[in-house]
Enzyme design. Structure first.
Site, PDB file in Angstrom:
ATOM      1  N   ARG A 279       0.853  -1.197   0.000  1.00  0.00           N
ATOM      2  CA  ARG A 279       0.000   0.000   0.000  1.00  0.00           C
ATOM      3  C   ARG A 279       0.888   1.246   0.000  1.00  0.00           C
ATOM      4  NH1 ARG A 279      -2.427   0.126   6.253  1.00  0.00           N
ATOM      5  NH2 ARG A 279      -0.406   0.207   7.280  1.00  0.00           N
TER       6      ARG A 279
ATOM      7  N   ASN B 206      -4.956   8.142   4.239  1.00  0.00           N
ATOM      8  CA  ASN B 206      -4.695   7.464   5.509  1.00  0.00           C
ATOM      9  C   ASN B 206      -3.216   7.580   5.837  1.00  0.00           C
ATOM     10  OD1 ASN B 206      -5.845   5.605   7.625  1.00  0.00           O
ATOM     11  ND2 ASN B 206      -4.108   4.375   6.947  1.00  0.00           N
ATOM     12  N   GLU B 207      -2.927   8.046   7.033  1.00  0.00           N
ATOM     13  CA  GLU B 207      -1.542   8.103   7.519  1.00  0.00           C
ATOM     14  C   GLU B 207      -0.554   8.464   6.405  1.00  0.00           C
ATOM     15  OE1 GLU B 207      -0.465   4.540   9.619  1.00  0.00           O
ATOM     16  OE2 GLU B 207      -1.425   5.250  11.449  1.00  0.00           O
TER      17      GLU B 207
ATOM     18  N   CYS C 211      10.355  10.763  -2.547  1.00  0.00           N
ATOM     19  CA  CYS C 211      10.232  10.241  -3.906  1.00  0.00           C
ATOM     20  C   CYS C 211      11.168  11.050  -4.786  1.00  0.00           C
ATOM     21  CB  CYS C 211       8.795  10.341  -4.417  1.00  0.00           C
ATOM     22  SG  CYS C 211       8.681   9.825  -6.152  1.00  0.00           S
TER      23      CYS C 211
ATOM     24  N   GLU D 296      -7.116   5.663  15.714  1.00  0.00           N
ATOM     25  CA  GLU D 296      -6.770   4.242  15.732  1.00  0.00           C
ATOM     26  C   GLU D 296      -5.968   3.932  16.985  1.00  0.00           C
ATOM     27  OE1 GLU D 296      -4.451   2.764  12.471  1.00  0.00           O
ATOM     28  OE2 GLU D 296      -5.639   3.813  10.976  1.00  0.00           O
TER      29      GLU D 296
ATOM     30  N   TRP E 251       3.183  -5.816  13.830  1.00  0.00           N
ATOM     31  CA  TRP E 251       4.337  -5.321  13.080  1.00  0.00           C
ATOM     32  C   TRP E 251       5.584  -5.108  13.929  1.00  0.00           C
ATOM     33  CZ3 TRP E 251       4.562  -0.678  15.547  1.00  0.00           C
ATOM     34  CH2 TRP E 251       3.365  -0.047  15.903  1.00  0.00           C
TER      35      TRP E 251
ATOM     36  N   GLU F 271      -2.392  -8.233   7.753  1.00  0.00           N
ATOM     37  CA  GLU F 271      -2.748  -7.802   9.108  1.00  0.00           C
ATOM     38  C   GLU F 271      -3.655  -8.788   9.827  1.00  0.00           C
ATOM     39  OE1 GLU F 271      -1.942  -3.072   9.022  1.00  0.00           O
ATOM     40  OE2 GLU F 271      -3.927  -3.677   8.316  1.00  0.00           O
ATOM     41  N   LYS F 272      -3.588 -10.060   9.390  1.00  0.00           N
ATOM     42  CA  LYS F 272      -4.515 -11.024   9.998  1.00  0.00           C
ATOM     43  C   LYS F 272      -4.166 -11.324  11.451  1.00  0.00           C
ATOM     44  CE  LYS F 272      -2.304 -14.840   7.477  1.00  0.00           C
ATOM     45  NZ  LYS F 272      -1.592 -13.949   6.515  1.00  0.00           N
ATOM     46  N   PHE F 273      -2.944 -10.995  11.862  1.00  0.00           N
ATOM     47  CA  PHE F 273      -2.604 -11.215  13.273  1.00  0.00           C
ATOM     48  C   PHE F 273      -2.598  -9.915  14.073  1.00  0.00           C
ATOM     49  CE2 PHE F 273      -0.709 -14.966  11.120  1.00  0.00           C
ATOM     50  CZ  PHE F 273      -1.658 -15.864  11.607  1.00  0.00           C
TER      51      PHE F 273
HETATM   52  C1  GAL Z   1      -1.938   2.031  10.944  1.00  0.00           C
HETATM   53  C2  GAL Z   1      -2.763   2.051   9.669  1.00  0.00           C
HETATM   54  C3  GAL Z   1      -3.825   0.987   9.682  1.00  0.00           C
HETATM   55  C4  GAL Z   1      -3.262  -0.332  10.164  1.00  0.00           C
HETATM   56  C5  GAL Z   1      -2.631  -0.137  11.509  1.00  0.00           C
HETATM   57  C6  GAL Z   1      -2.029  -1.385  12.089  1.00  0.00           C
HETATM   58  O1  GAL Z   1      -0.676   2.566  10.729  1.00  0.00           O
HETATM   59  O2  GAL Z   1      -3.374   3.288   9.487  1.00  0.00           O
HETATM   60  O3  GAL Z   1      -4.357   0.855   8.385  1.00  0.00           O
HETATM   61  O4  GAL Z   1      -2.317  -0.785   9.236  1.00  0.00           O
HETATM   62  O5  GAL Z   1      -1.601   0.793  11.400  1.00  0.00           O
HETATM   63  O6  GAL Z   1      -1.426  -1.138  13.336  1.00  0.00           O
END
Ligand code: GAL
Length: 672
Positions: free
Chosen positions: A115, A153-154, A162, A311, A319, A359-361
């Protein structure tokens, strides 16, 4: 002045999360809204990564599934923070229009398959993003579910630069606007050094891979340009949204201290700020402290307006090398901390945990385990019920008498290579923020050109780059009665990263009543003793320097070697105020010793004195005052409320004189 509710339709605390229905068969959606109602969800962020599902080629859009999603949500009393869906361009777009793809400093391409692979300056990305936003905004302008716009988003979460052809062109145009002529650019960039003189604009590039240090001002301008280039994109989307839906507020989710984006510029362009908070729950990581700094920054970016925690995770992320799970009770505590520090919304990434993809976990409000049997979902429901009791808190604000200066230009310039030592701007800022956080003293972040008159104390950690007009602002603040504390390696360069010769710290020498002749940076393990008057000995690190006093008085002196007896900490009385200077870095404990004395002097106090690791904040709205008490201890505490009494809003109990908080407990008292 009390502020307006964030969203016209509600004066509830916003509660919910990112909702990605496109990842699930529609049969699951009914179950989703049933569980959302159960959890007290009133807002979801919808469609953030939906571009590929919404548009299959240049001309074909498929909105019917999103229509059904929006209808279902509003039928169930759930509002939508609708995304513009531009965060992840679909594969067909980058295959047909390869200029969409970002290119790094080594010339390597970021491809689709993940992404955020777009180049901010790509004409094709801009064209198709604008088209998509136009379509979405027109289609949902009148939809009753729509209450806010979530732009992209973020920004810059993954891609920080770039260097492709479009970015190079855009950088040149940005420089032409900034400097007007090549001569001015050559002068600012100091191109007489290392034979870098430019004779034609086509010779100027983004700072690509080079054998050694790139021209510092070129790098600095590139950081400025990159932040501006993404902001242009954000504004492009915002302008379309405002044209079509002038009454719907727009936001984009920030990421606390994200170096690539100068959030001071960004916050001016949106209607309310929001951010994503992922403190590490591993024991010993002080997640509460890290999160508090993000809340305080996000709140400060838009003074007079509550923010939204857009969020966070219910349980664990996916991650980090080790993805620790938040222990029971701490998700609630972190959520209420956001409200305590000025937030009017608590949302999560994400509603339902994915079963496919990267991101399944990652934890969610509804985890892989059956919702009704899951501890996490129970906590989610309990929190939703509690937030409903805090509606009257919305719109209330935090008043701070202390400010810490944060300046992205100084940050970028300070951390470029070839300095006397390696500085870390964020940790210098964090050291001071931590002191105020741990002492329950409300603190705002400000820029050096802010009107500082409402603050009793302003701290300027390592403000390496400082423009003359901003230095004058700080000087005037002191003369009118303010107190400022400046720390070492401040005021060294002007806006082009050019040194101000004739004694450091440049434009601040008169304000501070001293000048600095030379520096003696310390090795990683080196320490220096610094003595306060004839009394306490403090431990200093990282930096020492030769200070010549010209009006200022030494409060503390170095005790060893060539610097023995020379000032390490000074105070200058100027007009009605005082300017202090710290010529080294103190360890955190010793910094507290000094700051304790300073705030006593200035008469800055916490709203209440409480046991350690109890967080206290006060939100105010006209005559209404809400006292938040958060127990970060793993054991109960008893808090003496002194003369305060009021109604505890979560239990609806009258409270007088004292209150007992369980481990990780929270109280919100509307004071009488
Ligand atoms: C953020 C992002 C989300 C998701 C989340 C996972 O950085 O906006 O889409 O990836 O992290 O922690």
């Amino acid at each position: 002045m009390p502020s307006k509710p964030l969203l016209a339709k509600t004066s509830q605390i916003l509660y919910g999360g990112d909702y990605n229905p496109e990842q699930w068969p529609e049969s699951v959606w009914e179950e989703d809204v049933r569980l959302m109602r159960r959890a007290g969800v009133n807002l979801v962020s919808l469609g953030i990564f939906s571009w590929a599902k919404l548009q299959s080629d240049e001309n074909t859009f498929t909105f019917e599934w999103l229509d059904r999603g929006m209808d279902l949500l509003v039928k169930n009393g759930i509002w939508v923070d609708l995304a513009t869906a531009t965060a992840s361009p679909p594969p067909w777009l980058s295959v047909r229009y390869p200029d969409v793809l970002a290119i790094d400093a080594d010339g390597r391409t970021y491809y689709h398959g993940s992404r955020q692979h777009y180049s901010p300056s790509s004409p094709s990305y801009r064209k198709f993003a604008a088209l998509l936003v136009e379509k979405i905004a027109s289609r949902y302008a009148k939809h009753p579910a729509l209450v806010a716009w979530h732009i992209n988003n973020e920004y810059a979460c993954h891609v920080h630069n770039c260097h492709g052809p479009a970015s190079t062109e855009a950088f040149r145009a940005w420089l032409q606007k900034r400097y007007g002529s090549l001569e001015a650019l050559n002068n600012a960039w100091g191109t007489a050094f290392w034979s870098q003189h430019y004779y034609d604009w086509s010779e100027v590039f983004t700072p690509r891979k080079t054998p050694t240090f790139v021209n510092p001002c070129q790098q600095l301008d590139f950081q400025r340009f990159f932040s501006d280039a993404l902001l242009e994109l954000c504004k492009m989307e915002r302008d379309i949204l405002r044209r079509i839906t002038p009454d719907i507020p727009v936001t984009t989710n920030f990421m606390s201290f994200l170096k690539p984006l100068n959030y001071w510029d960004w916050a001016k362009e949106i209607d309310f700020t929001s951010w994503d908070s992922y403190p590490d729950p591993l024991p010993g990581q002080r997640g509460d402290l890290v999160a508090s700094m993000g809340h305080d920054l996000t709140r400060s970016l838009k003074p007079g307006r509550p923010f939204v925690l857009m969020e966070q995770c219910t349980s664990h992320v996916n991650w980090r090398p080790v993805n620790a799970t938040k222990p029971p009770g701490s998700m609630r505590l972190y959520s209420l901390q956001a409200v305590a520090r000025g937030g009017d919304g608590v949302l999560f990434f994400q509603w339902r945990q994915s079963i496919r993809g990267a991101e399944k976990f990652h934890g969610a409000m509804v985890q892989h385990a059956p919702a009704e049997k899951s501890r996490v979902f129970q906590e989610v429901c309990a929190l939703g019920a509690e937030l409903k009791k805090l509606g009257q808190v919305t719109g209330s604000l935090i008043r701070s008498r202390v400010a810490v200066i944060v300046d992205w230009h100084a940050w970028w310039a300070l951390e470029m290579p070839s300095k006397p030592t390696e500085f870390n701007y964020q940790s210098s800022v964090a050291q001071f923020h931590r002191y105020f956080y741990e002492n329950n003293i409300a603190v705002d972040f400000v820029t050096p050109d802010t009107n500082l008159s409402s603050y009793a104390l302003v701290v300027a950690p390592t403000l390496y780059l400082l423009q003359e007009k901003d230095a004058q602002n700080l000087d005037a603040y002191v003369r009118k009665g303010g107190a400022i504390l400046v720390t070492c390696f401040s005021g060294i360069v002007d806006r082009d990263d050019n040194v101000l010769p004739g004694g450091y710290p440049g434009y601040l020498t008169k304000t501070l009543g001293l000048w600095v002749e030379e520096w003696f940076p310390l090795g990683l393990d080196e320490k220096r003793i610094v003595q306060f008057g004839k009394g306490k000995k403090l431990s200093a690190r990282k930096w020492s320097e030769v200070v010549h006093l010209e009006g200022a008085k030494a409060l503390a002196t170095f005790q060893e070697g060539y610097l023995k007896g020379r000032a390490a900490l000074t105070r200058n009385s100027l007009g009605k105020g005082e300017a202090l200077y710290l010529a080294t870095e103190l360890n955190t404990k010793d910094l507290s010793y000094f700051l304790d004395a300073l705030i006593r002097d200035i008469d800055i106090k916490a709203p209440l004195s409480v046991p350690t690791k109890v967080e206290v904040t006060l939100r105010e709205n006209g005559k209404k005052r809400f006292l938040f008490l958060l127990n970060h201890n793993k054991k109960p505490v008893r808090i003496d409320l002194k003369k305060n009494s009021g109604l505890e809003l979560l239990t609806h109990k009258k409270i007088k004189r004292q209150i007992q908080l369980p481990a990780l407990g929270v109280a919100v008292i509307e004071l009488d």
